[in-house]
Design a protein around this motif. Sequence first.
Motif, PDB file in Angstrom:
ATOM      1  N   LEU A 618       0.825  -1.209   0.000  1.00  0.00           N
ATOM      2  CA  LEU A 618       0.000   0.000   0.000  1.00  0.00           C
ATOM      3  C   LEU A 618       0.861   1.262   0.000  1.00  0.00           C
ATOM      4  CD1 LEU A 618      -2.803  -0.987   2.539  1.00  0.00           C
ATOM      5  CD2 LEU A 618      -3.129  -0.406   0.135  1.00  0.00           C
ATOM      6  N   VAL A 619       1.858   1.318   0.862  1.00  0.00           N
ATOM      7  CA  VAL A 619       2.637   2.562   0.936  1.00  0.00           C
ATOM      8  C   VAL A 619       3.546   2.711  -0.286  1.00  0.00           C
ATOM      9  CG1 VAL A 619       2.602   2.679   3.454  1.00  0.00           C
ATOM     10  CG2 VAL A 619       4.554   1.604   2.321  1.00  0.00           C
ATOM     11  N   ARG A 620       3.788   1.614  -0.977  1.00  0.00           N
ATOM     12  CA  ARG A 620       4.617   1.691  -2.188  1.00  0.00           C
ATOM     13  C   ARG A 620       3.768   1.829  -3.443  1.00  0.00           C
ATOM     14  NH1 ARG A 620       9.973  -1.246  -0.852  1.00  0.00           N
ATOM     15  NH2 ARG A 620       9.918  -0.859   1.366  1.00  0.00           N
ATOM     16  N   ASN A 621       2.470   1.878  -3.242  1.00  0.00           N
ATOM     17  CA  ASN A 621       1.551   1.981  -4.366  1.00  0.00           C
ATOM     18  C   ASN A 621       1.705   0.811  -5.335  1.00  0.00           C
ATOM     19  OD1 ASN A 621      -0.621   3.307  -5.294  1.00  0.00           O
ATOM     20  ND2 ASN A 621       0.482   5.113  -6.062  1.00  0.00           N
ATOM     21  N   GLU A 622       1.906  -0.364  -4.762  1.00  0.00           N
ATOM     22  CA  GLU A 622       2.036  -1.573  -5.576  1.00  0.00           C
ATOM     23  C   GLU A 622       0.769  -2.405  -5.384  1.00  0.00           C
ATOM     24  OE1 GLU A 622       5.542  -3.258  -3.921  1.00  0.00           O
ATOM     25  OE2 GLU A 622       6.877  -1.847  -4.947  1.00  0.00           O
ATOM     26  N   PRO A 623       0.515  -3.350  -6.304  1.00  0.00           N
ATOM     27  CA  PRO A 623      -0.666  -4.214  -6.133  1.00  0.00           C
ATOM     28  C   PRO A 623      -0.594  -4.964  -4.803  1.00  0.00           C
ATOM     29  CG  PRO A 623       0.364  -4.557  -8.287  1.00  0.00           C
ATOM     30  CD  PRO A 623       1.272  -3.649  -7.517  1.00  0.00           C
ATOM     31  N   VAL A 624      -1.724  -5.064  -4.095  1.00  0.00           N
ATOM     32  CA  VAL A 624      -1.703  -5.677  -2.764  1.00  0.00           C
ATOM     33  C   VAL A 624      -1.684  -7.199  -2.825  1.00  0.00           C
ATOM     34  CG1 VAL A 624      -2.695  -3.762  -1.477  1.00  0.00           C
ATOM     35  CG2 VAL A 624      -4.196  -5.426  -2.577  1.00  0.00           C
ATOM     36  N   GLY A 625      -1.973  -7.762  -3.985  1.00  0.00           N
ATOM     37  CA  GLY A 625      -1.880  -9.220  -4.142  1.00  0.00           C
ATOM     38  C   GLY A 625      -3.050  -9.956  -3.507  1.00  0.00           C
ATOM     39  N   ASP A 626      -2.803 -11.213  -3.239  1.00  0.00           N
ATOM     40  CA  ASP A 626      -3.838 -12.117  -2.763  1.00  0.00           C
ATOM     41  C   ASP A 626      -4.277 -11.770  -1.334  1.00  0.00           C
ATOM     42  OD1 ASP A 626      -5.453 -14.229  -2.306  1.00  0.00           O
ATOM     43  OD2 ASP A 626      -3.835 -15.700  -2.070  1.00  0.00           O
ATOM     44  N   LEU A 627      -5.592 -11.538  -1.166  1.00  0.00           N
ATOM     45  CA  LEU A 627      -6.089 -11.174   0.167  1.00  0.00           C
ATOM     46  C   LEU A 627      -6.949 -12.279   0.775  1.00  0.00           C
ATOM     47  CD1 LEU A 627      -7.115  -7.433  -0.471  1.00  0.00           C
ATOM     48  CD2 LEU A 627      -4.972  -8.293   0.475  1.00  0.00           C
ATOM     49  N   THR A 628      -6.956 -13.447   0.134  1.00  0.00           N
ATOM     50  CA  THR A 628      -7.901 -14.483   0.569  1.00  0.00           C
ATOM     51  C   THR A 628      -7.582 -15.044   1.950  1.00  0.00           C
ATOM     52  OG1 THR A 628      -6.602 -16.055  -0.693  1.00  0.00           O
ATOM     53  CG2 THR A 628      -8.621 -15.256  -1.726  1.00  0.00           C
ATOM     54  N   THR A 629      -6.359 -14.910   2.406  1.00  0.00           N
ATOM     55  CA  THR A 629      -6.045 -15.461   3.729  1.00  0.00           C
ATOM     56  C   THR A 629      -6.337 -14.465   4.846  1.00  0.00           C
ATOM     57  OG1 THR A 629      -3.776 -14.736   3.516  1.00  0.00           O
ATOM     58  CG2 THR A 629      -4.233 -17.000   2.868  1.00  0.00           C
ATOM     59  N   LEU A 630      -6.860 -13.294   4.476  1.00  0.00           N
ATOM     60  CA  LEU A 630      -7.131 -12.292   5.518  1.00  0.00           C
ATOM     61  C   LEU A 630      -8.440 -12.580   6.247  1.00  0.00           C
ATOM     62  CD1 LEU A 630      -6.242  -8.820   3.953  1.00  0.00           C
ATOM     63  CD2 LEU A 630      -4.883 -10.261   5.467  1.00  0.00           C
TER      64      LEU A 630
END
Length: 647
Positions: A618-630
Amino acid sequence: MWVEKDPEKKNTYWPSEAMKERAWASDEAIYAEAAADPVAFWTARADELHWFKRWESAYEYAPHAYKWFVGGKTNLSYNSLDRHIEAGRGDHVAVIWEPEPVDEEAVKLTYKELHERVSRFANVLRGLGVEKGDRVGIYLPMIPEAVVAMQACARIGAPHSVVFSAFSPDSLRDRLVDAGAKVLITADGYYRRGKQIDLKKNADLGVTGSPVEKVVVVQRLDGSAPMEAGRDAWYHELMADASPDCPAEPMDAEDLAFLLYTSGTTGKPKGIMHTTGGYAVQAHTTAKWNYDLHEGDIFWCTADVGWITGHTYINYGPLLNGVTTLVYEGSPDAPDNGRFWAIIEKHKVTQLYTAPTAIRMFVKWGDEWPAKYDLSSLRLLGTVGEPINVDAWNWYFEVIGGGRCPVIDTWWQTETGANMVNSLPGIGPFVPTIAGRPFPGILGDILDSTGQPLGPGEGGYLAIFNPFPPALTRGIYGDPERFKAQYYAEYGPERYFTSDGARKDAAGNIRITGRVDDVMNVAGHRLATAEVESALAQNEKVSEVAVVSRPHDVKGEVPIAFVLLRGGIETSDDIRKELMATVNQVIGPTGRPDEIIFVPDVPKTRSGKIMRRVLKALVRNEPVGDLTTLQNPESVDKLKELVGHSA
Ligand code: PRX
């Protein structure tokens, strides 16, 4: 001219004939020769130093317990001082000290003068009950007494533990407690950006609750600092009464020389242990070969004595080589942005060793500052501490080095004690962003996560192989299990895991891409995200906190803190200020977050672990990727808004 441009490759330079002639190593063959028998290579280097008793075996390996020059007796201070005096170089200048206030005269100490002070102070320490093996705390600014104190400890075999003077009282106390130091050497204060900084106040707070019984105070300011009767004594008073005669203690090669605390991946810094013989040999050799040290040179390493760079390349490395080391008290912008260049002109500095973060700041300040000064005394430039970008490298090379001087980009760590990977001035190449090959006699390569060596261009992890370099740390003070887990779990006991990402080119020259763990390099200062987190968590208004690093154009990286406040507490600028003050108190100004972002929730895995990977993206403005394990993926959308994330 000490370098030549490669006729075909952009941004590539090689040593000139003149450089090759001067250099201690200018034949490529040294790499293959040393690699074929590293122990023989280091043995020959050890023979350049003084040994009270020669070693019985040069290298012994056992898992997590490697030893160099076993049975040998030597002394770091004897080799730094007495050896040169005996060789008739006693009247050469050992230390030039440049105070920050411009109206104060620089101080020059010859080897004889330094020897006398070190011997007196060694006797002072003995008088305070310090015996061989006792750890001594040093909390000093950039004054000559910092060198005197370290050398005096080495002289009597009392390992020093230097704590960076900008560290907070809490940081000082933690280190004194962990090291079990009974004596602390500090000062009443120092000058920084024209202001007097009260160091004694911090020392007093830090000593409280520590095992320290005696405090020696160097007077740098007006001497009005409060002194605690029975505990505190002025350095100059103790020195006046001390005998100038103190023969150096013959130390076992594997005796502890010093501890230096550095950041690991947890909130608790670790006491890196360095022993005497191997450290002396690698510090001496790398200083000599990498910076092309010759008699009469004036070497300036701009690091603080509180970091490993200051230990090895302000104090031991240059003094073991009998050259002059320059110590500057203050800030690069005091009284104006030209101070570094004024110092180089004034003292005719021959080699400058500094950090990319400083270079990037100088670039911002503009070419007009160096342009005012004569920098023609410079023969070689060095960098250390973080990856250097192409623009900063080129600016350093052209504007400071006048296109004449090799730029030596040295990769190493607190744990390695001395330089490990860099091009040699007489061999090259000098290429922005490329550190170079492992120093002769050091075996290392780029491995994948399973330990397989990688080919040119493939990104992996830098590892160092057995036989390990002589100065490599022997352990973490009081924590052998952490030592094994931190460095030898990844690839087993015969391959040291550096925690740095790297790749190499076809010729084997290595580019370091940065840490692969949660350790940041903030303006050249090593800091764990966990340290900043645990500092912030000490504020009772904080419920949860996660810290990640964000790239910064001058400082390299900066900490960004995500803070969840306790229920009912409203976010405000006052709380932000209060949190900054908490970090100041627990770590010191080096730990201050660049930004504090108040959040309603932080992304967590189902098992409740904060997903720092998501925050970093987020702070690098990059894709956050897979969030399914959250467990709370919805938290991420809110965070995206808060950090202005668009990817
Ligand atoms: O990430 C690497 C970086 O600094 C880390 C070591 O930090 P510290 O123990 O504080 O010592 C700094 C001074 C030796 C390394 O793991 N680092 C150090 N030198 C370089 C570097 N990164 C890129 N290029 C370098 N030349």
